[in-house]
Design a protein around this motif. Sequence first.
Motif, PDB file in Angstrom:
ATOM      1  N   VAL A 117       0.787  -0.988  -0.066  1.00 53.19           N
ATOM      2  CA  VAL A 117      -0.115  -0.576  -0.387  1.00 53.19           C
ATOM      3  C   VAL A 117       0.587   0.994   0.064  1.00 53.19           C
ATOM      4  N   THR A 118       0.155   2.418  -0.629  1.00 48.20           N
ATOM      5  CA  THR A 118       0.775   3.498  -0.027  1.00 48.20           C
ATOM      6  C   THR A 118       0.399   4.557   0.933  1.00 48.20           C
ATOM      7  N   ILE A 119       0.523   5.082   1.386  1.00 55.73           N
ATOM      8  CA  ILE A 119      -0.005   5.559   2.597  1.00 55.73           C
ATOM      9  C   ILE A 119       0.660   6.815   2.269  1.00 55.73           C
ATOM     10  N   ALA A 120      -0.343   8.245   2.216  1.00 54.78           N
ATOM     11  CA  ALA A 120       0.092   9.683   1.419  1.00 54.78           C
ATOM     12  C   ALA A 120      -0.878  10.856   2.571  1.00 54.78           C
ATOM     13  N   GLY A 121      -0.201  11.777   3.107  1.00 52.87           N
ATOM     14  CA  GLY A 121      -1.147  13.047   3.430  1.00 52.87           C
ATOM     15  C   GLY A 121      -0.539  13.815   3.544  1.00 52.87           C
ATOM     16  N   VAL A 122      -0.600  14.976   4.561  1.00 53.42           N
ATOM     17  CA  VAL A 122       0.182  16.260   5.269  1.00 53.42           C
ATOM     18  C   VAL A 122      -0.237  15.475   6.350  1.00 53.42           C
ATOM     19  N   VAL A 123       1.444  16.571   6.866  1.00 57.85           N
ATOM     20  CA  VAL A 123       1.214  16.480   8.381  1.00 57.85           C
ATOM     21  C   VAL A 123       1.741  18.048   9.081  1.00 57.85           C
ATOM     22  N   GLY A 124       1.201  18.478  10.031  1.00 61.26           N
ATOM     23  CA  GLY A 124       2.031  19.908  10.254  1.00 61.26           C
ATOM     24  C   GLY A 124       2.022  20.355  11.826  1.00 61.26           C
ATOM     25  N   ASP A 125       2.352  21.031  12.159  1.00 59.88           N
ATOM     26  CA  ASP A 125       2.695  22.114  13.547  1.00 59.88           C
ATOM     27  C   ASP A 125       1.407  23.349  13.284  1.00 59.88           C
ATOM     28  N   ILE A 126       0.225  22.916  13.482  1.00 57.09           N
ATOM     29  CA  ILE A 126      -0.938  24.349  13.100  1.00 57.09           C
ATOM     30  C   ILE A 126      -0.962  25.353  13.999  1.00 57.09           C
ATOM     31  N   ASP A 127      -0.245  25.678  15.096  1.00 59.67           N
ATOM     32  CA  ASP A 127      -0.460  26.567  16.590  1.00 59.67           C
ATOM     33  C   ASP A 127       0.979  27.572  16.262  1.00 59.67           C
ATOM     34  N   PRO A 128       0.796  28.577  15.685  1.00 53.53           N
ATOM     35  CA  PRO A 128       1.508  29.990  15.768  1.00 53.53           C
ATOM     36  C   PRO A 128       2.461  30.474  16.904  1.00 53.53           C
ATOM     37  N   ARG A 129       1.740  30.017  18.081  1.00 52.57           N
ATOM     38  CA  ARG A 129       1.977  30.609  18.966  1.00 52.57           C
ATOM     39  C   ARG A 129       3.766  30.604  20.022  1.00 52.57           C
ATOM     40  N   ILE A 130       4.111  31.686  20.654  1.00 54.85           N
ATOM     41  CA  ILE A 130       5.358  31.202  21.132  1.00 54.85           C
ATOM     42  C   ILE A 130       5.275  30.528  22.168  1.00 54.85           C
ATOM     43  N   GLY A 131       6.007  30.099  22.826  1.00 54.33           N
ATOM     44  CA  GLY A 131       6.711  28.896  23.188  1.00 54.33           C
ATOM     45  C   GLY A 131       6.280  27.530  22.477  1.00 54.33           C
ATOM     46  N   GLY A 132       6.180  27.024  22.054  1.00 50.74           N
ATOM     47  CA  GLY A 132       5.852  26.003  21.910  1.00 50.74           C
ATOM     48  C   GLY A 132       6.736  25.569  20.996  1.00 50.74           C
ATOM     49  N   GLN A 133       7.483  23.572  21.192  1.00 56.06           N
ATOM     50  CA  GLN A 133       8.249  23.208  21.306  1.00 56.06           C
ATOM     51  C   GLN A 133       8.253  22.575  20.035  1.00 56.06           C
ATOM     52  N   GLY A 134       7.208  21.964  19.582  1.00 53.87           N
ATOM     53  CA  GLY A 134       6.391  21.157  18.097  1.00 53.87           C
ATOM     54  C   GLY A 134       6.494  19.880  18.245  1.00 53.87           C
ATOM     55  N   LEU A 135       6.207  19.322  17.036  1.00 52.65           N
ATOM     56  CA  LEU A 135       5.707  17.904  18.036  1.00 52.65           C
ATOM     57  C   LEU A 135       6.833  16.765  17.568  1.00 52.65           C
ATOM     58  N   ILE A 136       6.992  15.496  17.487  1.00 51.50           N
ATOM     59  CA  ILE A 136       7.264  14.660  16.229  1.00 51.50           C
ATOM     60  C   ILE A 136       5.338  13.717  16.316  1.00 51.50           C
ATOM     61  N   ALA A 137       5.651  13.899  14.245  1.00 50.77           N
ATOM     62  CA  ALA A 137       4.633  12.785  13.851  1.00 50.77           C
ATOM     63  C   ALA A 137       5.035  11.542  13.285  1.00 50.77           C
ATOM     64  N   ARG A 138       4.371  10.326  13.607  1.00 52.84           N
ATOM     65  CA  ARG A 138       4.958   9.079  13.268  1.00 52.84           C
ATOM     66  C   ARG A 138       3.985   8.318  12.881  1.00 52.84           C
ATOM     67  N   ILE A 139       4.936   7.033  12.074  1.00 51.72           N
ATOM     68  CA  ILE A 139       3.657   5.932  11.118  1.00 51.72           C
ATOM     69  C   ILE A 139       3.648   4.918  12.170  1.00 51.72           C
TER      70      ILE A 139
END
Length: 225
Positions: A117-139
């Motif tokens: 199979v092919t698994i496809a899409g879009v991922v992102g951190d969509i909260d631009p507020r100051i102080g966020g450290q980001g995140l890690i997306a996994r499959i």
Amino acid sequence: MRFSCCAVFLAALTPACSLANVLLADSVAEFSNVQGQDSWLYGYYSGPFTPDNFQQMPEYDAARERWQVDGTHPFPFFWTMLDRQGGHPNGLTTSGEIQPAEHWAVRRYVSEAAGPVTIAGVVGDIDPRIGGQGLIARIFVDGLEVYTRNLANAESQVPYQVEAAVAVGSFIDFVVDPKNSNDWADRFQFTAVVTTVPEPASAALLAAVLAPVASRRRRSYASGS
């Protein structure tokens, strides 16, 4: 699970073959308020953070159209939730009236087909507020990590595509980890479309089935009929 008209027609001609590019799952179109509908489950990992520790979210908030772990105010309360486009994990370093706990938000698809199979899409951190450290997306596919993306704060609209092999009943987990167990400004987008990949033998047979049809059409066009 939906099949293209072409695939269904050709499968009728060659029932022993899997004739590719069949849409198996769409996380956005198939999002629902029922656990297990269209083979989707909405849950989280709570340490140890592995697919073996998957738990379903117990609440659906109809007003916000999202699954959540606990939305009770003022206590207890968790940020952990999933909606149509993405969601939010929960970390030990957090904000507001929140219980300290680490949850990795997990959208799970249970495969309805076997093969590549092919698994496809879009991922992102969509909260631009100051102080966020980001995140890690996994499959994860049946416990094997096949995709990892370390996202910076406000890094959004990142496309991805991976290939995997699945069996009927295989788990495909779309996981978001609150980096450093800090969930400040960690609203995320994580979409997924799962499609089959043609086996070489199936592709060759498909070409063989269509070649005489194409030849007859070319002769027909040349004769002006």
